[in-house]
Enzyme design. Structure first.
Site, PDB file in Angstrom:
ATOM      1  N   ASP A  59      42.155  48.656  35.705  1.00  5.75           N
ATOM      2  CA  ASP A  59      42.792  47.561  36.445  1.00  5.75           C
ATOM      3  C   ASP A  59      43.227  46.479  35.463  1.00  5.75           C
ATOM      4  O   ASP A  59      42.589  45.434  35.350  1.00  5.75           O
ATOM      5  CB  ASP A  59      41.808  47.004  37.483  1.00  5.75           C
ATOM      6  CG  ASP A  59      42.378  45.828  38.248  1.00  5.75           C
ATOM      7  OD1 ASP A  59      43.596  45.572  38.117  1.00  5.75           O
ATOM      8  OD2 ASP A  59      41.611  45.165  38.968  1.00  5.75           O
ATOM      9  N   LYS A  61      46.173  45.199  35.761  1.00  6.77           N
ATOM     10  CA  LYS A  61      47.229  44.479  36.510  1.00  6.77           C
ATOM     11  C   LYS A  61      48.436  44.242  35.597  1.00  6.77           C
ATOM     12  O   LYS A  61      48.878  43.109  35.371  1.00  6.77           O
ATOM     13  CB  LYS A  61      46.711  43.166  37.084  1.00  6.77           C
ATOM     14  CG  LYS A  61      45.664  43.380  38.162  1.00  6.77           C
ATOM     15  CD  LYS A  61      45.363  42.126  38.931  1.00  6.77           C
ATOM     16  CE  LYS A  61      44.286  42.349  39.969  1.00  6.77           C
ATOM     17  NZ  LYS A  61      42.941  42.666  39.399  1.00  6.77           N
ATOM     18  N   ALA A  63      51.724  43.529  33.981  1.00  3.76           N
ATOM     19  CA  ALA A  63      52.803  42.687  34.525  1.00  3.76           C
ATOM     20  C   ALA A  63      53.677  42.175  33.389  1.00  3.76           C
ATOM     21  O   ALA A  63      53.970  40.991  33.301  1.00  3.76           O
ATOM     22  CB  ALA A  63      52.218  41.522  35.316  1.00  3.76           C
ATOM     23  N   ASP A  64      54.097  43.086  32.539  1.00  4.50           N
ATOM     24  CA  ASP A  64      54.850  42.658  31.362  1.00  4.50           C
ATOM     25  C   ASP A  64      56.209  43.354  31.329  1.00  4.50           C
ATOM     26  O   ASP A  64      56.568  44.070  32.268  1.00  4.50           O
ATOM     27  CB  ASP A  64      54.005  42.985  30.104  1.00  4.50           C
ATOM     28  CG  ASP A  64      54.174  41.927  29.030  1.00  4.50           C
ATOM     29  OD1 ASP A  64      55.338  41.604  28.721  1.00  4.50           O
ATOM     30  OD2 ASP A  64      53.161  41.431  28.516  1.00  4.50           O
ATOM     31  N   PRO A 166      40.675  45.673  48.100  1.00  2.00           N
ATOM     32  CA  PRO A 166      39.568  44.842  47.615  1.00  2.00           C
ATOM     33  C   PRO A 166      39.317  43.686  48.582  1.00  2.00           C
ATOM     34  O   PRO A 166      40.119  43.445  49.485  1.00  2.00           O
ATOM     35  CB  PRO A 166      40.109  44.312  46.278  1.00  2.00           C
ATOM     36  CG  PRO A 166      41.594  44.330  46.415  1.00  2.00           C
ATOM     37  CD  PRO A 166      41.968  45.304  47.499  1.00  2.00           C
ATOM     38  N   ALA A 170      31.982  39.757  48.797  1.00  2.23           N
ATOM     39  CA  ALA A 170      31.994  38.389  48.271  1.00  2.23           C
ATOM     40  C   ALA A 170      33.180  37.554  48.746  1.00  2.23           C
ATOM     41  O   ALA A 170      33.076  36.342  48.893  1.00  2.23           O
ATOM     42  CB  ALA A 170      31.958  38.426  46.746  1.00  2.23           C
ATOM     43  N   GLY A 172      34.735  37.956  51.641  1.00  4.26           N
ATOM     44  CA  GLY A 172      34.750  37.858  53.108  1.00  4.26           C
ATOM     45  C   GLY A 172      35.838  38.665  53.796  1.00  4.26           C
ATOM     46  O   GLY A 172      36.211  38.370  54.934  1.00  4.26           O
ATOM     47  N   SER A 174      37.776  41.834  55.732  1.00  2.75           N
ATOM     48  CA  SER A 174      37.397  42.466  56.989  1.00  2.75           C
ATOM     49  C   SER A 174      37.389  43.989  56.879  1.00  2.75           C
ATOM     50  O   SER A 174      38.342  44.597  56.379  1.00  2.75           O
ATOM     51  CB  SER A 174      38.400  42.059  58.072  1.00  2.75           C
ATOM     52  OG  SER A 174      38.264  42.911  59.185  1.00  2.75           O
ATOM     53  N   GLY A 187      32.931  44.888  44.462  1.00  2.00           N
ATOM     54  CA  GLY A 187      32.321  44.497  43.191  1.00  2.00           C
ATOM     55  C   GLY A 187      30.991  43.810  43.372  1.00  2.00           C
ATOM     56  O   GLY A 187      29.930  44.438  43.419  1.00  2.00           O
TER      57      GLY A 187
HETATM   58  O1  O7M Z   1      34.161  42.540  45.399  1.00  2.00           O
HETATM   59  P1  O7M Z   1      34.561  41.462  44.402  1.00  2.00           P
HETATM   60  O2  O7M Z   1      35.240  40.313  45.020  1.00  2.00           O
HETATM   61  O3  O7M Z   1      33.442  41.099  43.493  1.00  2.00           O
HETATM   62  O4  O7M Z   1      35.617  42.172  43.403  1.00  2.00           O
HETATM   63  C1  O7M Z   1      36.893  42.500  43.800  1.00  2.00           C
HETATM   64  C2  O7M Z   1      37.603  43.243  42.709  1.00  2.00           C
HETATM   65  O5  O7M Z   1      38.912  43.571  43.190  1.00  2.00           O
HETATM   66  C3  O7M Z   1      37.820  42.461  41.431  1.00  2.00           C
HETATM   67  O6  O7M Z   1      37.806  43.377  40.341  1.00  2.00           O
HETATM   68  C4  O7M Z   1      39.201  41.863  41.582  1.00  2.00           C
HETATM   69  O7  O7M Z   1      39.843  41.684  40.357  1.00  2.00           O
HETATM   70  C5  O7M Z   1      39.902  42.962  42.389  1.00  2.00           C
HETATM   71  N1  O7M Z   1      41.008  42.493  43.256  1.00  2.00           N
HETATM   72  C6  O7M Z   1      40.820  41.472  44.154  1.00  2.00           C
HETATM   73  O8  O7M Z   1      39.712  40.972  44.336  1.00  2.00           O
HETATM   74  N2  O7M Z   1      41.897  41.002  44.861  1.00  2.00           N
HETATM   75  C7  O7M Z   1      43.132  41.531  44.765  1.00  2.00           C
HETATM   76  O9  O7M Z   1      44.039  41.097  45.448  1.00  2.00           O
HETATM   77  C8  O7M Z   1      43.330  42.604  43.889  1.00  2.00           C
HETATM   78  C9  O7M Z   1      42.247  43.114  43.191  1.00  2.00           C
HETATM   79  C10 O7M Z   1      42.437  44.337  42.502  1.00  2.00           C
HETATM   80  O10 O7M Z   1      41.626  45.204  42.372  1.00  2.00           O
HETATM   81  O11 O7M Z   1      43.678  44.564  42.068  1.00  2.00           O
HETATM   82  C11 O7M Z   1      43.951  45.767  41.498  1.00  2.00           C
END
Ligand code: O7M
Length: 211
Positions: A59, A61, A63-64, A166, A170, A172, A174, A187
């Site tokens: 992950d 992400k 974006a380049d 995701p 943590a 919240g 649904s 996570g």
């Molecule tokens: O359960 P958490 O909140 O501790 O972790 C969530 C994980 O999902 C964490 O690695 C975030 O970087 C990722 N994530 C999000 O929380 N929100 C998003 O919109 C996108 C991601 C993600 O995984 O993007 C690939």
């Protein structure tokens, strides 16, 4: 019956801790998602180590510009990742560049449509991103469990490709999104728990019941 998989977001900073938790919860997860906190702390070699336990989603992400994005994706795949995550807003050429590398490694590409934490700059754009992901042949999208109505709308656009959500725990989010998701990403509710194995098992069982 549709099976919803649990993906562990392993955002811890220590190698030993990461490996211990991954080994502990491996029976309940389909993939381990590795993000910057772990790779920047332990080095990219952690992807290969974790891959011996479960397939790893890198992950970053991405974006380049296409050139740089391709290099990032290649590093992830060369180190054993099975999938990489790219930001859709970076544009069609960037996503194509990442997809081309993925093909060489028989890997997958998942596209972020909008973030769980904010839709401020994604309104009106995430639907287009989802459409692009399908048109280009991406394998999945990332969609926010914090806004189930958006996941429903995105599902209508992307159809049968993977939807990884995701935000459960943590943030919240649904569990209503299990109606549309193929994977739930969790996570902190697992790795910060006193008993990560028990927490993962509970979430896994909940997902099976909700199916
Ligand atoms: O359960 P958490 O909140 O501790 O972790 C969530 C994980 O999902 C964490 O690695 C975030 O970087 C990722 N994530 C999000 O929380 N929100 C998003 O919109 C996108 C991601 C993600 O995984 O993007 C690939």
């Amino acid at each position: 019956m549709r099976k919803i998989e649990l993906v562990l977001a392993l955002d811890v900073l220590e190698r030993e801790k990461a490996l211990d938790i991954a080994n502990d919860v491996k029976d309940y997860i389909s993939h381990i998602k590795v993000n910057y906190p772990l790779v920047l702390s332990c080095g990219v070699g952690i992807i290969g180590e974790l891959s011996k336990i479960k397939p790893v989603i890198a992950d970053f992400k991405i974006a380049d510009i296409p050139y740089t994005s391709e290099i990032i994706a290649r590093i992830a795949f060369e180190n054993g990742a099975k999938a990489v995550i790219v930001h859709g807003f970076a544009g069609r050429e960037t996503v194509k560049a990442v997809l081309n590398v993925a093909k060489e490694f028989d890997g997958e590409v998942y596209v972020v449509t909008e973030l769980t934490s904010s839709e401020e700059f994604f309104k009106g754009i995430s639907d287009k991103i989802a459409k692009m992901a399908v048109e280009l042949g991406c394998h999945g999208i990332i969609a926010p469990s914090t806004r189930p109505e958006r996941v429903k709308a995105l599902k209508e656009i992307v159809g049968d490709i993977k939807i990884l959500c995701p935000g459960i725990g943590a943030q919240g989010g649904s569990l209503e999104v299990v109606k549309y998701a193929t994977h739930i990403i969790v996570g902190r509710a697992i790795y910060n728990s006193k008993n990560p194995k028990k927490s993962a098992e509970e979430i896994y069982k909940k997902l099976s019941q909700l199916d």
